[in-house]
Design an enzyme around this catalytic site. Structure first.
Site, short mmCIF file in Angstrom:
data_model
loop_
_atom_site.label_atom_id
_atom_site.label_comp_id
_atom_site.label_asym_id
_atom_site.label_seq_id
_atom_site.Cartn_x
_atom_site.Cartn_y
_atom_site.Cartn_z
CB SER A 264 -65.39 29.89 104.43
OG SER A 264 -64.80 31.13 104.81
CG ASP A 265 -66.18 29.19 111.15
OD1 ASP A 265 -65.95 30.38 111.45
OD2 ASP A 265 -66.64 28.37 111.96
#
Length: 716
Positions: A264-265
């Site tokens: 994920s960011d």
């Protein structure tokens, strides 16, 4: 290590230990000072055991620190697993190269690969294993600050650069070559399409546009062997990327056959609550793990709730094991089981970081990236002329851009320093010039210097924080104070050369009366020397835009490869009832592929080796180019095509091939460029990629607007 051995490790791990492998924490958690960890630990509500087992670490810097962290991690981990050290090395580690948008303007894949290779070397010797690069988001809206990180508006050009960056970062044998680092493709997908150019905003694109324009560059990097993929912050069809099964299970895993982990960011899993698709952290964890997100960056939805989900449904244990295996396979691909300290070397670090050869590469690549936008017969400058250099970007080290994490201002060659080193009579103002405010003193100084010198080099632009993440701008002009400064200087100076330092295409209407405009972008550590070499003619500018500059912000998004309409502007721009604005043309001020040099190059004798080809074929395009000047020049020959009749409306022109050639003074060369007809494929109504039989136009020229020669061919 074989997969069976990795599976054996997983068998020995407790469910909590498995969950911890999915967590990525920032370097703050691994400081030597326990008190400094207290705040971050409290914020995430985690304990020392979780920290000791988190599968990867973000933002560690320095070889010895990396070695110490890895040593402690292995000792504290119940299974003596290594961790992965990741960081944002976007366009250089300590030696800072031009921003990616500027790299896109080189039209030189070797230069881009060299940047990535040097970045990998400096990163790896400092203890890092993986970089969050390349960013492959197609960009069309300069209001979005993160256009700085992209290589531009064209899917084909972006795809070519994607392969070069992955090769530069990873090399041919990532496991054995400790001078390389793993590459992470981001942001999947279509982050660059944020509505209004506002960061983190919704993306609303048709699936045809998504597949044809946005996805190809990601796929090119995956095909080149990139090891990690990062989720985007945005939604697609109302679904946040970090919980989007269609994107990650169907497209990335099944269609693109990507086998590595997905990360994920920063906090993007938890942010699904804000998006309104998850009721709470548990819900967010469920959506993300089902979508196939393996690593959660800097939130703890997995840490707190995956075990609870497993208790409710055994399928989540299978998903957890799947994610852990991918993470361990990445560690294995990096050779960390055999060599957990990999390339980290405190002694070599001192030799490699910011070495003279790296500085030289940074300067040469910066020279290739700069785009000469205007030149009213003033450049190159005479080295004996009286030249004054001033402005808010003249004496500052702020030439690196927002993502120059390890770069240092005091190691940057400023524009003034570069000019002084080359010119015989260069005056540098000692007065402070601010980006946003003119003082009485600075205006008096500007007038004095402008009237007493032959040429003014006025350095204008953005501060590093004005472009990059969370740096969207509705007004993409220079700050008003800089426009006022330019007008005052223009009113009294004999000649004015503007050097721009910025991270996005700007509306340059207010400085159009400059005698020359050099777009230097954020050029990096050697920016000042590169600017000087171009302004004085030691280097003939060769940069060509990879993103169009608008006439004004009202045109945005403005890009070259637009589709035709039922009432096309091109057919009758003077008519009212065509697709146009009443107050400005449809065309960009400076179009994709545009850039001036100190030479004039003619194009002649366009020929194709066949006028009728097969759908699976190669057409040889031959053109004669002549350097009509007395200096060495580099010309980028650009080949565009148009599919005249398609199943869906096709763009008026699409870049399909290009070739850079070096021409000596007055030299003529016959250049052959191979066009693979499979590149003419596009997404049809059933979402399949296919090439149409039928007629095509082929156009050749120095940029997307001045296409000087054209031929037609047919496929059957």
């Amino acid at each position: 290590m074989k997969q069976t051995e990795l599976l054996a490790i997983i068998e020995k791990m407790s469910p909590k230990e498995k969950v911890d492998q999915l967590l990525q924490l920032a370097a703050d958690f691994y400081t030597d000072n326990a008190e400094d960890r207290t705040g971050p630990m409290d914020n995430l509500n985690i304990n020392e055991t979780t920290i000791d087992n988190a599968g990867s670490i973000l933002g560690v810097s320095g070889a010895q620190k990396a070695i110490d962290i890895q040593k402690n991690y292995i000792e504290n981990n119940p299974h003596n697993l290594p961790t992965i050290l990741m960081a944002d090395i976007i366009h250089g580690f300590r030696t800072i190269f031009p921003i990616p948008l500027a790299l896109g303007c080189t039209w030189n894949t070797d230069a881009v690969e060299e940047m990535a290779s040097i970045s990998a070397l400096e990163s790896s010797v400092s203890g890092l294993h993986l970089t969050f690069s390349p960013m492959l988001d197609l960009v069309r809206d300069p209001r979005w600050g993160r256009v700085l990180e992209s290589t531009g508006e064209d899917p084909y050009l972006n795809s070519v650069y994607a392969k070069s960056m992955v090769k530069g970062y990873q090399g041919d044998n990532l496991k054995e070559d400790v001078t390389k680092v793993a590459a992470c493709v981001k942001h999947f997908a279509a982050y660059g399409g944020a509505i209004g150019g506002r960061d983190y905003n919704t993306v609303d694109v048709s699936e045809t546009t998504l597949r044809e324009k946005y996805l190809p560059s990601y796929q090119a990097a995956i095909d080149a062997g990139a090891k990690l993929v990062m989720t985007a912050f945005n939604t697609i069809e109302g679904v946040p990327a970090s919980g989007n099964k269609k994107l990650f299970r169907d497209v990335l895993r099944d269609e693109f056959e990507f086998k590595g982990p997905v990360i994920s960011d920063w906090a993007a899993i938890k942010e699904m609550i804000n998006h309104g698709v998850a009721a709470n952290e548990k819900d967010a964890a469920r959506l993300a793990i089902e979508a196939g997100v393996d690593i959660e960056m800097m939130t703890t939805c997995y840490d707190k709730h995956l075990l609870e989900l497993i208790d409710e449904d055994a399928k989540y244990m299978d998903l957890l094991d799947e994610a852990v295996l991918r993470i361990l396979e990445l560690k294995n691909d990096l050779g960390l089981f055999e060599n957990p300290y990999r390339g980290a070397d405190p002694v070599k670090e001192k030799e490699v970081i910011l070495s003279e050869s790296h500085r030289e590469s940074a300067r040469e690549i910066a020279e290739k990236s700069m785009v000469l936008l205007e030149n009213k017969e003033i450049l190159p400058l005479d080295k004996t002329a009286k030249i004054a250099v001033f402005g808010p970007k003249a004496t500052t080290g702020d030439l690196m851009g927002a993502w120059s994490w390890q770069g240092k201002f005091d190691e940057v060659i400023t524009i003034a320093e570069g000019l002084v080193s080359k010119g015989e009579h260069v005056s540098v103002s000692t007065t402070n010039y601010d980006l946003f405010e003119n003082t009485a003193e600075s205006l008096v100084d500007a007038k004095e210097l402008a009237t007493t010198n032959d040429v003014v080099v006025l350095a204008l632009g953005e501060a590093d924080w004005m472009s990059g993440e969370a740096a969207s701008r509705s007004d993409i002009k220079l700050p008003q104070s800089q426009i006022e400064l330019f007008k005052i200087v223009r009113s009294v100076a004999k000649k004015v050369v503007v050097v721009l330092v910025n991270g996005r295409p700007l509306d340059l209407t207010d400085i159009s009366e400059a005698d020359a405009i050099l777009e230097a972008w954020f050029p990096g550590t050697e920016g000042g020397n590169a600017v000087a070499n171009i302004l004085f003619g030691d280097v003939n500018p060769s940069g060509r835009l990879s993103m169009s500059f608008p006439e004004n912000v009202g045109q945005v998004p403005v890009y070259y490869n637009t589709e035709n309409t039922g009432r096309p502007y091109e057919a009758a721009p003077e008519e009212k009832y065509v697709s146009k604005y009443l107050d400005v043309s449809n065309y960009a001020k400076y179009p994709f592929g545009y850039g001036l040099s100190y030479s004039s190059v003619s194009y002649d004798n366009l020929a194709l080796d066949k006028e009728i080809g097969e759908i699976e074929d190669t057409i040889k395009v031959t053109v004669t180019v002549t350097n009509q000047s007395d200096r060495l020049t580099t010309e980028t020959i650009q080949v565009y095509t148009r599919d005249l009749v398609g199943e869906t409306a096709r763009p008026l022109k699409e870049l399909k091939a290009f070739k850079q050639v070096e021409l000596a003074a007055n030299e003529t060369k016959e250049v052959v460029i191979e066009l693979e007809t499979k590149k003419l494929a596009y997404v049809h109504q059933d979402l399949s990629w296919a090439v149409d039989a039928g007629e095509f136009n082929l156009m050749v020229g120095p940029n997307s607007r001045e296409l000087k020669l054209a031929k037609s061919f047919s496929l059957r």
